[in-house]
Scaffold this motif. Structure first.
Motif, PDB file in Angstrom:
ATOM      1  N   ARG A  24       0.802  -1.320  -0.038  1.00  0.00           N
ATOM      2  CA  ARG A  24      -0.073  -0.182  -0.111  1.00  0.00           C
ATOM      3  C   ARG A  24       0.969   1.215  -0.070  1.00  0.00           C
ATOM      4  O   ARG A  24       1.872   1.135   0.590  1.00  0.00           O
ATOM      5  CB  ARG A  24      -0.839  -0.116   1.302  1.00  0.00           C
ATOM      6  CG  ARG A  24      -1.846  -1.056   1.057  1.00  0.00           C
ATOM      7  CD  ARG A  24      -2.587  -1.039   2.346  1.00  0.00           C
ATOM      8  NE  ARG A  24      -3.817  -0.289   2.353  1.00  0.00           N
ATOM      9  CZ  ARG A  24      -4.449   0.203   3.266  1.00  0.00           C
ATOM     10  NH1 ARG A  24      -4.228  -0.203   4.557  1.00  0.00           N
ATOM     11  NH2 ARG A  24      -5.381   1.120   3.151  1.00  0.00           N
ATOM     12  N   GLY A  60      -1.894   8.912  -6.162  1.00  0.00           N
ATOM     13  CA  GLY A  60      -2.010   7.361  -5.910  1.00  0.00           C
ATOM     14  C   GLY A  60      -1.851   7.031  -4.801  1.00  0.00           C
ATOM     15  O   GLY A  60      -1.947   5.641  -4.587  1.00  0.00           O
ATOM     16  N   ASP A  62      -2.331   5.574  -0.954  1.00  0.00           N
ATOM     17  CA  ASP A  62      -3.547   5.091  -0.266  1.00  0.00           C
ATOM     18  C   ASP A  62      -3.622   5.983   1.212  1.00  0.00           C
ATOM     19  O   ASP A  62      -4.818   5.992   1.751  1.00  0.00           O
ATOM     20  CB  ASP A  62      -3.072   3.584   0.293  1.00  0.00           C
ATOM     21  CG  ASP A  62      -3.168   2.696  -1.050  1.00  0.00           C
ATOM     22  OD1 ASP A  62      -4.290   2.559  -1.755  1.00  0.00           O
ATOM     23  OD2 ASP A  62      -1.918   2.253  -1.401  1.00  0.00           O
ATOM     24  N   ALA A  93      -9.560   9.837  -6.674  1.00  0.00           N
ATOM     25  CA  ALA A  93      -9.291   8.287  -6.173  1.00  0.00           C
ATOM     26  C   ALA A  93     -10.554   7.778  -6.045  1.00  0.00           C
ATOM     27  O   ALA A  93     -10.835   6.614  -6.533  1.00  0.00           O
ATOM     28  CB  ALA A  93      -8.499   8.357  -5.124  1.00  0.00           C
ATOM     29  N   GLU A  94     -11.710   8.368  -5.515  1.00  0.00           N
ATOM     30  CA  GLU A  94     -12.984   7.710  -5.236  1.00  0.00           C
ATOM     31  C   GLU A  94     -13.556   7.521  -6.399  1.00  0.00           C
ATOM     32  O   GLU A  94     -14.461   6.415  -6.612  1.00  0.00           O
ATOM     33  CB  GLU A  94     -13.801   8.694  -4.400  1.00  0.00           C
ATOM     34  CG  GLU A  94     -13.483   8.537  -3.069  1.00  0.00           C
ATOM     35  CD  GLU A  94     -13.807   9.693  -2.006  1.00  0.00           C
ATOM     36  OE1 GLU A  94     -14.913  10.535  -2.524  1.00  0.00           O
ATOM     37  OE2 GLU A  94     -13.660   9.330  -0.960  1.00  0.00           O
ATOM     38  N   GLU A  96     -12.179   6.574  -9.241  1.00  0.00           N
ATOM     39  CA  GLU A  96     -11.596   5.446  -9.568  1.00  0.00           C
ATOM     40  C   GLU A  96     -11.927   4.136  -8.883  1.00  0.00           C
ATOM     41  O   GLU A  96     -11.338   3.110  -9.096  1.00  0.00           O
ATOM     42  CB  GLU A  96     -10.128   5.443  -9.700  1.00  0.00           C
ATOM     43  CG  GLU A  96      -9.645   6.512 -10.956  1.00  0.00           C
ATOM     44  CD  GLU A  96      -8.281   6.936 -10.899  1.00  0.00           C
ATOM     45  OE1 GLU A  96      -7.460   6.480  -9.748  1.00  0.00           O
ATOM     46  OE2 GLU A  96      -7.961   7.792 -11.327  1.00  0.00           O
ATOM     47  N   ARG A  98     -11.085   3.933  -5.549  1.00  0.00           N
ATOM     48  CA  ARG A  98      -9.913   3.933  -4.685  1.00  0.00           C
ATOM     49  C   ARG A  98     -10.293   4.674  -3.434  1.00  0.00           C
ATOM     50  O   ARG A  98     -10.852   5.498  -3.344  1.00  0.00           O
ATOM     51  CB  ARG A  98      -8.621   4.140  -5.114  1.00  0.00           C
ATOM     52  CG  ARG A  98      -8.153   3.225  -6.017  1.00  0.00           C
ATOM     53  CD  ARG A  98      -6.711   3.521  -6.761  1.00  0.00           C
ATOM     54  NE  ARG A  98      -6.367   4.850  -7.070  1.00  0.00           N
ATOM     55  CZ  ARG A  98      -5.895   5.852  -6.687  1.00  0.00           C
ATOM     56  NH1 ARG A  98      -5.421   5.663  -5.245  1.00  0.00           N
ATOM     57  NH2 ARG A  98      -5.753   7.065  -7.098  1.00  0.00           N
ATOM     58  N   ARG A  99      -9.587   4.128  -2.096  1.00  0.00           N
ATOM     59  CA  ARG A  99      -9.858   5.143  -0.893  1.00  0.00           C
ATOM     60  C   ARG A  99      -8.410   5.886  -0.772  1.00  0.00           C
ATOM     61  O   ARG A  99      -7.338   5.224  -1.056  1.00  0.00           O
ATOM     62  CB  ARG A  99      -9.902   4.023   0.499  1.00  0.00           C
ATOM     63  CG  ARG A  99     -11.386   3.716   0.314  1.00  0.00           C
ATOM     64  CD  ARG A  99     -12.204   4.867   0.868  1.00  0.00           C
ATOM     65  NE  ARG A  99     -12.270   5.185   2.238  1.00  0.00           N
ATOM     66  CZ  ARG A  99     -12.630   4.579   3.405  1.00  0.00           C
ATOM     67  NH1 ARG A  99     -12.899   3.292   3.240  1.00  0.00           N
ATOM     68  NH2 ARG A  99     -12.174   5.164   4.637  1.00  0.00           N
ATOM     69  N   MET A 100      -8.622   6.788  -0.396  1.00  0.00           N
ATOM     70  CA  MET A 100      -7.420   7.762  -0.004  1.00  0.00           C
ATOM     71  C   MET A 100      -7.670   8.358   1.692  1.00  0.00           C
ATOM     72  O   MET A 100      -8.252   9.106   1.502  1.00  0.00           O
ATOM     73  CB  MET A 100      -7.016   8.802  -0.782  1.00  0.00           C
ATOM     74  CG  MET A 100      -6.020   9.743  -0.361  1.00  0.00           C
ATOM     75  SD  MET A 100      -5.430  11.211  -1.417  1.00  0.00           S
ATOM     76  CE  MET A 100      -4.318  10.662  -2.697  1.00  0.00           C
TER      77      MET A 100
END
Ligand code: SAH
Ligand code: SF4
Ligand code: F3S
Length: 486
Positions: A24, A60, A62, A93-94, A96, A98-100
């Motif tokens: 990660r 990119g 996390d 990110a959301e 896509e 993904r979580r950040m």
């Protein structure tokens, strides 16, 4: 050569690590003092053990951690503009899927706590400097339920609870390292937030510090800078059960094979004890460069600042230090425009700079900090006056700094070669006075201390030539065999 004593006061990134494909991604950005740089590294080390790989930018990632500084208003405001930028990355990110996770650590976290989340709902976690050892757990909680705040001052020692860096991670960070020995401050200068954000003075035990220094040396570190908000107030428990002073601690660290240079920062004039002054005479590996903030040259202002030393105390101290180590050079911090500072007070500051002849210094406009006594003092100085005084002070400091650097021309210095220079075939190292020195030398000499004759003085660094082609030994051979066994 402004930033010689520390990556101060702006931004220093902790640098990326080699990533495993399944790791990660973590991005840590440090603001403020060296302790934040050190803490950022320790957080990254702790998270590396949880499978995170550090990278050098937020794209990119996390998890993003902003390790913040509250010392002046500008420093604190920077965090909110950075959070504004991160909000866009988080939304992207959301989109896509993904979580950040965004965490705010450091002194703004401690000072503002939940207020940060109210002002910037993009923040998932607020974590104060005394809770970093709980970070893996806190991040997991923030992932489940965003909005976690931990700004407690727990009883357990976060340093003991934070896992150390792997040798490989330490090696990537280079041959000069910070090591926190003391944290917090009991001085309560009336302008300063540190006693509130970092809490009461706490010294780490000697054995823990020695073990950490040995780990650093094993990974090729040659220079250790001991850090603390009030580092010379160090009084950690020794292996004999007694309280050890900073001088005694340094004498012990000097015995560790591989460690060739010691520095310490930041000191308060009140805590320059006799044995610490003697250490500047007796301990050759203690570098002859001392950052000793004075803040003002006016007794009236020093009293209002609650510095608990006078101008004469400071000058006497400088004299004693120079008697102990004639080669010693000094740097300092100054605040201009402290409430009630008159033209005459300010002239006393200029005169002090002329009298001491600092090799460099940081100067700041007084910035009122919420909750500190000076913020509500009468006779706040108008901004235009602060700007004017800052420029005048900086001109005098710059003149002394330039003179100090010019006087280095033709001298031969021990230079610790740290990293590749700007040009191929060149390395950059540091003189005993922390000046960057560029010299033609092959990359396999990084980590060596070499004799360099200074041949040119630039605005931001010195240039020099190797005095003798001889390799350092036997420390060099030691470093070699360690590297081979790595
Ligand atoms: N432990 C450090 C303090 C770090 S702050 C020390 O005692 O040196 C570094 C410097 O920031 C201080 O020395 C002081 O010059 C400056 N500073 C602190 N609070 C400030 C404020 N409210 N406004 C302007 N400068 C400040
Ligand atoms: Fe702040 Fe003063 Fe403590 Fe330094 S000594 S950290 S300036 S309160
Ligand atoms: Fe800033 Fe906190 Fe250091 S306020 S200077 S990060 S101790």
């Amino acid at each position: 050569m402004q930033d010689r004593t520390r990556p101060h006061p702006e931004i220093a990134e902790t640098g990326g690590a080699a990533a495993r494909p399944d790791a990660r991604k973590l991005y840590v950005k440090s603001y403020g003092c060296q302790m934040n740089v050190y803490d950022s590294q320790r957080m990254a080390d702790a998270l590396a053990r949880e499978g995170f790989a550090e990278q050098s930018g937020p794209e990119g990632a996390d998890v993003v951690i902003l390790n913040t500084c509250h010392i002046r208003e500008k420093a604190a405001e920077k965090v909110y503009s950075e959070l504004g930028r991160l909000r866009k990355l988080k939304s992207a990110a959301e989109r896509e899927g993904r979580r950040m996770i965004i965490a705010v650590a450091g002194c703004v976290a401690q000072a503002e706590g939940e207020e940060i989340i109210r002002r910037a709902p993009v923040v998932d976690l607020v974590v104060g400097p005394q809770s970093y050892h709980r970070l893996p757990d806190l991040l997991a909680r923030a992932e489940r339920t965003p909005g976690v705040v931990d700004t407690s001052f727990p009883v357990e020692d976060k340093f003991d609870a934070l896992p150390p860096a792997s040798d490989a991670a330490t090696r990537r960070r280079g041959v000069s390292a910070f090591l926190t020995v003391q944290e917090g401050c009991d001085k309560f200068c009336t302008f300063c937030v540190v006693p509130y954000t970092r809490g009461a003075e706490v010294s780490r035990p000697v054995t823990a510090i020695v073990a950490e220094a040995q780990r650093l040396a094993r990974a090729g570190v040659r220079e250790i800078t001991l850090i603390g908000q009030n580092v010379n107030a160090y009084h950690g428990e020794g292996p004999d059960g007694r309280s050890w002073s900073l001088a005694r601690l340094m004498a012990r660290l000097a015995e560790i094979p591989g460690v060739a240079r010691l520095r310490y920062t930041t000191s308060h004039p009140r805590d320059m004890s006799d044995d610490l002054i003697a250490a500047h005479r007796d301990l050759p590996m203690l570098m002859p460069y001392l950052h000793l903030p004075v803040q003002s040259g006016s007794d009236r202002v020093l009293a209002a600042m609650n510095r608990r030393h006078t101008r004469a105390d400071y000058l006497r101290l400088v004299e004693r230090l120079r008697a102990a180590r004639p080669a010693l050079a000094l740097s300092s911090d100054f605040i201009v425009g402290f409430p009630g500072e008159s033209d005459a007070d300010f002239r006393d500051t200029l005169a002090l700079v002329e009298e001491v002849g600092f090799a460099g210094a940081f100067s700041f406009k007084y910035s009122p900090r919420p909750g500190t006594p000076a913020a509500t003092m009468e006779a706040q100085v108008p901004e235009e006056v602060k700007i004017e005084r800052l420029a005048a002070l900086q001109a005098v400091i710059d003149r002394h700094q330039a003179a100090f650097n010019r006087a280095c021309l033709g001298r031969v210095f021990d230079v610790l070669l740290e990293k590749p220079g700007r040009h191929p075939g060149q390395l950059t190292g540091r003189s005993p006075y922390l000046q960057p020195v560029n010299v033609d030398a092959p990359a396999d000499r990084i980590g060596e201390i070499v004799s360099v004759r200074i041949t040119d003085v630039g605005p931001n660094s010195l240039f020099g030539a190797l005095e003798s082609p001889r390799r350092e030994s036997p420390l060099y051979e030691r470093a070699e065999s360690l590297a081979a066994g790595a």
